[in-house]
Design a protein around this motif. Structure first.
Motif, PDB file in Angstrom:
ATOM      1  N   HIS A 119      43.044 -34.072  67.849  1.00  0.00           N
ATOM      2  CA  HIS A 119      44.350 -33.113  68.028  1.00  0.00           C
ATOM      3  C   HIS A 119      43.845 -32.402  69.201  1.00  0.00           C
ATOM      4  O   HIS A 119      42.769 -31.729  69.442  1.00  0.00           O
ATOM      5  CB  HIS A 119      44.237 -32.166  66.774  1.00  0.00           C
ATOM      6  CG  HIS A 119      44.960 -31.096  66.762  1.00  0.00           C
ATOM      7  ND1 HIS A 119      46.746 -31.085  67.149  1.00  0.00           N
ATOM      8  CD2 HIS A 119      44.662 -29.690  66.847  1.00  0.00           C
ATOM      9  CE1 HIS A 119      46.903 -29.638  67.470  1.00  0.00           C
ATOM     10  NE2 HIS A 119      45.940 -28.842  67.099  1.00  0.00           N
ATOM     11  N   HIS A 121      44.420 -29.062  70.483  1.00  0.00           N
ATOM     12  CA  HIS A 121      44.503 -27.605  69.847  1.00  0.00           C
ATOM     13  C   HIS A 121      45.034 -26.590  71.156  1.00  0.00           C
ATOM     14  O   HIS A 121      44.584 -26.476  71.919  1.00  0.00           O
ATOM     15  CB  HIS A 121      43.478 -26.984  69.200  1.00  0.00           C
ATOM     16  CG  HIS A 121      43.285 -25.692  68.594  1.00  0.00           C
ATOM     17  ND1 HIS A 121      43.190 -25.225  67.277  1.00  0.00           N
ATOM     18  CD2 HIS A 121      44.063 -24.546  69.110  1.00  0.00           C
ATOM     19  CE1 HIS A 121      43.382 -24.040  67.104  1.00  0.00           C
ATOM     20  NE2 HIS A 121      43.941 -23.501  68.270  1.00  0.00           N
ATOM     21  N   HIS A 413      47.421 -20.539  62.350  1.00  0.00           N
ATOM     22  CA  HIS A 413      47.641 -21.549  63.506  1.00  0.00           C
ATOM     23  C   HIS A 413      48.869 -22.333  63.583  1.00  0.00           C
ATOM     24  O   HIS A 413      49.005 -23.165  62.665  1.00  0.00           O
ATOM     25  CB  HIS A 413      46.285 -22.443  64.046  1.00  0.00           C
ATOM     26  CG  HIS A 413      46.533 -23.536  64.748  1.00  0.00           C
ATOM     27  ND1 HIS A 413      46.859 -23.043  66.016  1.00  0.00           N
ATOM     28  CD2 HIS A 413      46.284 -25.086  64.699  1.00  0.00           C
ATOM     29  CE1 HIS A 413      46.775 -24.559  66.775  1.00  0.00           C
ATOM     30  NE2 HIS A 413      46.529 -25.441  65.996  1.00  0.00           N
ATOM     31  N   HIS A 415      50.729 -25.482  65.541  1.00  0.00           N
ATOM     32  CA  HIS A 415      50.852 -26.601  66.492  1.00  0.00           C
ATOM     33  C   HIS A 415      51.997 -26.624  67.474  1.00  0.00           C
ATOM     34  O   HIS A 415      53.151 -26.290  67.271  1.00  0.00           O
ATOM     35  CB  HIS A 415      50.850 -28.024  65.903  1.00  0.00           C
ATOM     36  CG  HIS A 415      49.352 -28.261  65.076  1.00  0.00           C
ATOM     37  ND1 HIS A 415      49.162 -29.507  64.952  1.00  0.00           N
ATOM     38  CD2 HIS A 415      48.405 -27.431  64.583  1.00  0.00           C
ATOM     39  CE1 HIS A 415      47.532 -29.563  64.441  1.00  0.00           C
ATOM     40  NE2 HIS A 415      47.554 -28.316  64.076  1.00  0.00           N
TER      41      HIS A 415
HETATM   42 CU    CU Z   1      46.046 -27.159  66.461  1.00  0.00          CU
END
Ligand code: CU
Ligand code: C2O
Ligand code: CU
Length: 504
Positions: A119, A121, A413, A415
């Protein structure tokens, strides 16, 4: 050996905790107690600098990177090597660098003996390229996500995101930086010579068992609590500084622990960037607190011949002393020694201003959503790969209000986008939280409100994640999914209402 005495100290603390637990007979989570390595780190090893990832350019002008996830052995200290994992090396991964406007392709080869995902981030990219838990790369396979870099210069990072296994895989060493550059950042007189005056500082807490293997035996509510630090995989690191101003790109890559970074001599420094890139102006400060996943770029001035020790002191987790001790909230670490040369070059200055930021207005929000973090759930639900929790309309602004209903720390968090923070416990954000962010601490019993735009990349079938970045919480289910759809379009996946949509 990087650490002299604290092993004995912590064993004693651990024994005391074990005794206390035995006497009390009822506490399943002893936590870490009070850990301190202050004054006990030898700083006898040069700070490892992750290599810059090589790239090639294909016929279409795309920048191609190759990352291979592999397991290996790493000699962190004397005695047996530690079983670890990394990208293109045995621990951590190379630093990818790309410019706004670049089209990148990352060939991710999985040479582990299990599935993984990678991923990106903090990256603004299509959900199908985001490397979330749906983007499985089976052992032996290669995935080649591709996207166009379309965001401000920033310090981003990459790590696995396998459903239920993120903590274990990230803690094994599968983490690296992704630096985005752009014209606005390049025009500023900042230090940007990688590894010379622009230094990655990837901080992780670990605990070695008697065989030198990583141990997650000591747990708080937050997850596994380490008792010493690795910085870019180095125990007891020092850095030779040859310029009078050095830029540190701090990444809290710990799975659970928060840090409050400052200097042993309490010197001031300039905070210039947070998760999503440069602030509007440098913030003079003596410390910066980072919860897991957060980043900060700081400029530190040094005098010829001096040393300066980067130190983490107890972070403010919003807990009383007893709870703080169970959640790594009472700990102090000597992190990294800066050793300034006798003669220093002067190549950069602290600018008066950095980059402008237009504040997003809550009045423009199409939707306000509310999220409540509670034991392993968001709005009462655990992560379910088959459930999409929200459909966001492309081209709209949304306000998300995130509450922590527990007496324990969490963070949040999102995305695919960078957000701005509207409030923290009803107060406007402090200057260090006023820039672009993708991860924010949510204090016990507290509430944060964030605002973001969803301007690109609709895909009714590929969800983005939102979650607590204390990775054991994420793995336990404190995660949800959203899709971005065109106006009027329906998500291609079943959408189960989390009762968090309020027009307005
Ligand atoms: Cu992330
Ligand atoms: Cu750094 Cu969804 O994670
Ligand atoms: Cu959490």
């Amino acid at each position: 050996m990087g650490i002299r005495r604290h092993t004995a100290v912590t064993s004693a603390a651990l024994l005391a905790t074990v005794l206390a637990v035995t006497l009390a007979g009822c506490d399943p989570i002893p936590g870490g107690g009070v850990i301190s390595t202050v004054g006990e780190v030898d700083f006898d090893t040069p700070l490892a600098i992750p290599p810059l990832a090589e790239s090639t350019t294909d016929a279409d002008g795309r920048r191609i990177f190759d990352l291979t996830a592999e397991s290996g052995e790493t000699a962190f200290r004397s005695g047996a090597a530690t079983s670890t994992a990394g990208f293109n090396q045995s621990y951590l991964g190379p630093t990818l660098v790309a410019e706004a406007g670049d089209e990148v392709v990352v060939n991710v080869h999985n040479e582990l003996d299990e599935s993984t995902t990678v991923h990106w981030h903090g990256m603004h990219l299509p959900a199908a390229a985001d490397g979330g838990p749906h983007s499985l790369i089976e052992a032996g396979d290669t995935a080649s996500p591709s996207w166009i870099i379309d965001q401000n210069a920033a310090t981003l990072w990459y790590h696995p995101h396998l459903d239920g296994e993120t903590e274990r895989q990230a803690a094994s060493g599968l983490d690296g930086l992704f630096i985005v550059q752009d014209a606005a950042e390049s025009a500023l007189p900042l230090p940007r010579d990688y590894g010379v005056d622009d230094i990655p500082v990837i901080v992780q807490d670990v605990r070695f068992d008697e065989s030198n293997q990583f141990s997650s035996d000591v747990q708080g509510y937050i997850g596994a609590i380490g008792n010493e630090l690795l910085v870019n995989g180095t125990v007891g690191p020092y850095l030779e500084v040859t310029t009078d101003l050095v830029r540190l790109r701090l990444l809290n890559a710990s799975t659970a622990r928060s840090y409050d970074f400052g200097f042993a001599d309490a010197r001031m420094f300039s905070l210039i960037a947070t998760d999503g890139g440069l602030l509007e102006a440098p913030v003079p400060t003596g410390h910066v607190q980072l919860s897991p996943g957060e980043r900060a770029e700081i400029l530190v001035a040094v005098e010829p011949g001096e040393t300066a020790v980067l130190r983490s002191t107890p972070p403010d987790l919003g807990q009383d002393a007893v709870q703080a001790q169970k959640n790594a909230g009472a700990d102090s670490f000597d992190v990294l020694e800066l050793r300034a040369s006798a003669v220093l070059r002067s190549v950069a200055t602290v600018p008066e201003t950095l980059v402008p930021m237009t504040a997003l207005a809550p009045a423009d929000a199409a939707v306000t959503r509310t999220f409540t973090l509670s034991d392993s759930t968001i709005n009462g639900k655990r992560m379910d790969m088959k459930r999409v929790d929200a459909a966001v309309t492309l081209g709209t602004t949304e306000v998300w209000s995130v509450s922590n209903s527990m007496a324990q720390p969490h963070n949040f968090h999102v995305h695919g986008v960078q957000f701005q923070i509207l409030t923290v416990d009803a107060e406007p954000p402090s200057p260090e939280l006023a820039g672009w962010k993708d991860t924010i601490f949510v204090p016990p019993g507290g509430q944060i409100r964030i605002i973001m735009r969803f301007d690109d990349y609709s895909d009714p079938a590929a969800p983005y994640m939102f979650h607590c970045h204390l990775l054991t919480h994420e793995d336990d289910g404190m995660m949800g999914q959203f899709v971005v759809v065109r106006p009027g379009e329906l998500p291609a996946v079943e959408l189960e209402s989390m009762d968090m949509n309020h027009g307005g």
